[in-house]
Design a protein around this motif. Structure first.
Motif, mmCIF file in Angstrom:
data_model
loop_
_atom_site.group_PDB
_atom_site.id
_atom_site.type_symbol
_atom_site.label_atom_id
_atom_site.label_comp_id
_atom_site.label_asym_id
_atom_site.label_seq_id
_atom_site.Cartn_x
_atom_site.Cartn_y
_atom_site.Cartn_z
ATOM 1 N N ILE A 13 0.826 -1.201 0.000
ATOM 2 C CA ILE A 13 0.000 0.000 0.000
ATOM 3 C C ILE A 13 0.865 1.259 0.000
ATOM 4 N N GLY A 14 0.611 2.131 -0.980
ATOM 5 C CA GLY A 14 1.323 3.390 -1.072
ATOM 6 C C GLY A 14 2.710 3.301 -1.670
ATOM 7 N N LYS A 15 3.097 2.114 -2.149
ATOM 8 C CA LYS A 15 4.424 1.913 -2.723
ATOM 9 C C LYS A 15 4.288 1.339 -4.134
ATOM 10 N N GLN A 16 5.331 1.532 -4.930
ATOM 11 C CA GLN A 16 5.333 0.924 -6.254
ATOM 12 C C GLN A 16 5.871 -0.503 -6.209
ATOM 13 N N THR A 17 6.471 -0.861 -5.100
ATOM 14 C CA THR A 17 7.035 -2.200 -4.942
ATOM 15 C C THR A 17 5.938 -3.235 -4.791
ATOM 16 N N ARG A 18 6.223 -4.463 -5.240
ATOM 17 C CA ARG A 18 5.370 -5.617 -4.960
ATOM 18 C C ARG A 18 6.216 -6.645 -4.219
ATOM 19 N N LEU A 19 5.566 -7.486 -3.441
ATOM 20 C CA LEU A 19 6.264 -8.447 -2.600
ATOM 21 C C LEU A 19 5.548 -9.791 -2.647
ATOM 22 N N PRO A 20 6.188 -10.847 -2.145
ATOM 23 C CA PRO A 20 5.455 -12.080 -1.914
ATOM 24 C C PRO A 20 4.249 -11.804 -1.019
ATOM 25 N N ASP A 45 -19.668 -5.261 -3.998
ATOM 26 C CA ASP A 45 -20.541 -6.351 -3.578
ATOM 27 C C ASP A 45 -20.016 -7.633 -4.206
ATOM 28 N N ARG A 46 -20.770 -8.711 -4.035
ATOM 29 C CA ARG A 46 -20.244 -10.011 -4.471
ATOM 30 C C ARG A 46 -20.064 -10.110 -5.984
ATOM 31 N N GLN A 47 -20.695 -9.229 -6.742
ATOM 32 C CA GLN A 47 -20.580 -9.280 -8.199
ATOM 33 C C GLN A 47 -19.539 -8.305 -8.743
ATOM 34 N N SER A 48 -18.876 -7.578 -7.880
ATOM 35 C CA SER A 48 -17.904 -6.575 -8.333
ATOM 36 C C SER A 48 -16.705 -7.235 -9.015
ATOM 37 N N ASP A 49 -16.141 -6.507 -9.942
ATOM 38 C CA ASP A 49 -14.959 -6.953 -10.665
ATOM 39 C C ASP A 49 -13.729 -6.370 -9.961
ATOM 40 N N LEU A 50 -12.832 -7.224 -9.491
ATOM 41 C CA LEU A 50 -11.643 -6.760 -8.784
ATOM 42 C C LEU A 50 -10.496 -6.383 -9.716
ATOM 43 N N SER A 51 -10.644 -6.640 -11.005
ATOM 44 C CA SER A 51 -9.585 -6.238 -11.924
ATOM 45 C C SER A 51 -9.507 -4.716 -11.922
ATOM 46 N N GLY A 52 -8.344 -4.200 -11.801
ATOM 47 C CA GLY A 52 -8.149 -2.764 -11.718
ATOM 48 C C GLY A 52 -8.209 -2.212 -10.307
ATOM 49 N N PHE A 53 -8.585 -3.068 -9.340
ATOM 50 C CA PHE A 53 -8.664 -2.585 -7.958
ATOM 51 C C PHE A 53 -7.277 -2.408 -7.351
ATOM 52 N N PHE A 54 -6.435 -3.417 -7.483
ATOM 53 C CA PHE A 54 -5.137 -3.386 -6.793
ATOM 54 C C PHE A 54 -4.180 -2.324 -7.327
ATOM 55 N N PRO A 55 -4.198 -2.004 -8.639
ATOM 56 C CA PRO A 55 -3.337 -0.906 -9.078
ATOM 57 C C PRO A 55 -3.676 0.437 -8.447
ATOM 58 N N LEU A 56 -4.885 0.588 -7.901
ATOM 59 C CA LEU A 56 -5.251 1.836 -7.245
ATOM 60 C C LEU A 56 -4.536 2.017 -5.908
#
Length: 466
Positions: A80-87, A452-463
């Motif tokens: 969160i708040g970083k450009q890094t990704r981790l395991p 909700d349960r039908q939401s699409d999570l694609s595009g969520f994590f890049p935010l």
């Protein structure tokens, strides 16, 4: 009515308590959760991100992130708040620490634990790693809150009095449940994950004596270890079956069976404890929020100036008074864990934000005078009501002899006096845009409030990243 722990194995068809919880977690379905539970999930997620973004640049988070990034591994989850990704496990560790870095995260009064930093950190990392659906994420988070807070409530307040920090101890069980549900573990695998979690459980309250930063790590530690336990169980490693109620299980080893028998299973599958979470208006220990509310109310009503005050007395319950009665602020955590510092800060500033707990705020002659004039004691009424209610009473004696007193039963943010959705949105917008920009922050907030349960999570994590 829940089964008594000592009879649960026989009465539940020779099943263990971990087996009962595992079956519940495996079969919880987002379709069966009503709108109030889904909205409670959204509220908790808004608060989680407000706190995690606020804590992302704190020194302890930065140091942990640098360590985790240097460890390497397959980078599958966002920080969160970083450009890094981790395991996934390491991302959960860092994000959980960030969420608790300012002691601003949600909690549960009966269990005296902070669930959001644990459960969301584990659930989001696993969901991103596995490409999970919104339905799986919601079910995992709701299950994780339930397991963590039921175990914490079963052990508290004996666990705190024994020196255990419930967030870390109970959190690893909730994180195992959340990670395991999102990963699709079977009931047997989930039982093993909980059995493994029992041997990973730990976290001491000794940080109260010196303001040690290890407290900030506890939610992240629980989130990381919960993911590890779920993945080890999926790999076929077994955990102790009677990990909670056994002769050398958690309840005997940590609290010598001084437990609330009903808290673990009562209402399981009907009463979802994510709906019982409180949200903090002040970035400090929850034990004295009622005292802060009382102080701010007296200050406003009487138009008090600090120079008028001769003495301050704070009445709390024993768990709240013990370890929170110091009048020193040698570092940020020490100030945040001090009822006198919080009340003095509220009197001087008429508010309490993170800057008001900086040690520099207490070095002047007037804050020092007020701190030395402040006492904390165990109030009989507060003690009688705890742990169901976190109340507090403040008495202020003025130099002209007048005596002012205010008692607050439920601090602001509890379900009896909740923060509104607008309050939570303001908390989010006060803390998130600085790291990812106003546009991204607005998109993230909108996605959470409509999830909700039908939401699409694609595009969520890049935010979540700059």
């Amino acid at each position: 009515m829940a089964l008594p722990v000592e009879n649960a194995t026989v009465a539940a068809g020779a099943d263990s308590l971990s087996g009962i919880l595992a079956r519940y977690v495996a079969h919880i379905d987002c379709v069966d959760l009503d709108g109030t539970v889904i909205h409670a999930f959204r509220r908790a997620m808004v608060d989680y991100f407000a706190c995690a973004f606020a804590g992302a640049d704190m020194p302890v988070t930065q140091a942990l992130h640098a360590w985790a990034a240097a460890e390497g591994g397959r980078t599958v989850a966002s920080v969160i708040g970083k450009q890094t990704r981790l395991p996934a496990a390491q991302a959960a560790f860092v994000n959980g620490a960030a969420a608790h870095a300012l002691d601003f995260d949600d909690g549960h009064t009966r269990g005296s634990a902070h669930p959001g930093g644990v459960i969301f950190s584990a659930a989001l990392a696993v969901a991103e790693k596995r490409g999970a659906t919104a339905s799986e994420l919601i079910a995992g988070v709701v299950a994780g809150y339930d397991v963590m807070l039921r175990i914490a409530s079963t052990m508290h307040p004996a666990s705190a009095r024994q020196g255990w920090h419930n967030t870390a101890v109970a959190g690893v069980f909730g994180a195992s449940a959340a990670a395991g549900r999102i990963a699709g573990l079977s009931p047997e695998q989930l039982r093993d994950a909980l059995g493994l979690a029992a041997s990973f459980a730990g976290g001491l309250r000794q940080y109260l004596s010196d303001g040690a930063e290890v407290k900030r790590l506890h939610p992240g530690k629980a989130a990381r270890d919960g993911i590890v336990c779920a993945e080890l169980a999926q790999a076929g490693i077994s955990g102790a079956i009677e990990c909670l109620e056994g002769a050398d299980g958690l309840f005997r080893a940590m609290v010598d069976r001084r437990i609330d028998h009903d808290a673990l299973l009562a209402g399981l599958g009907q009463d979802f404890l994510i709906s019982a979470a409180y949200f903090k208006p002040y970035p400090c220990c929850r034990h004295f929020h009622a005292a802060i509310d009382a102080t701010l109310a007296l200050r406003a009503e009487e138009r008090l100036e600090s120079g008028e005050i001769a003495e301050i007395d704070i009445g709390l319950y024993q768990v709240g008074a013990h370890g929170h009665d110091h009048r020193t602020a040698n570092n940020l955590l020490e100030a945040q864990m001090s009822a006198p510092c919080a009340v003095v800060g509220a009197l001087i500033h008429g508010r309490l934000n993170a800057a008001d707990f900086d040690p520099s705020a207490f070095v002047g002659s007037e804050p020092q005078r007020l701190l030395q004039a402040t006492r904390v004691h165990v109030d009989d009424d507060c003690e009688r009501l705890y742990p169901k209610v976190r109340s507090g009473v403040v008495t202020i004696v003025l130099k002209d002899g007048r005596r002012l007193e205010r008692r607050v039963l439920n601090p602001r943010g509890e379900t009896a006096d909740p923060l509104t959705d607008d309050d939570l949105s303001r908390k989010f917008t006060d803390n998130v845009p600085g790291l990812i920009g106003k546009e991204k922050a607005g998109q993230l907030l909108e996605r959470i409030w409509t999830m909700d349960r039908q939401s699409d999570l694609s595009g969520f994590f890049p935010l979540l990243t700059p």
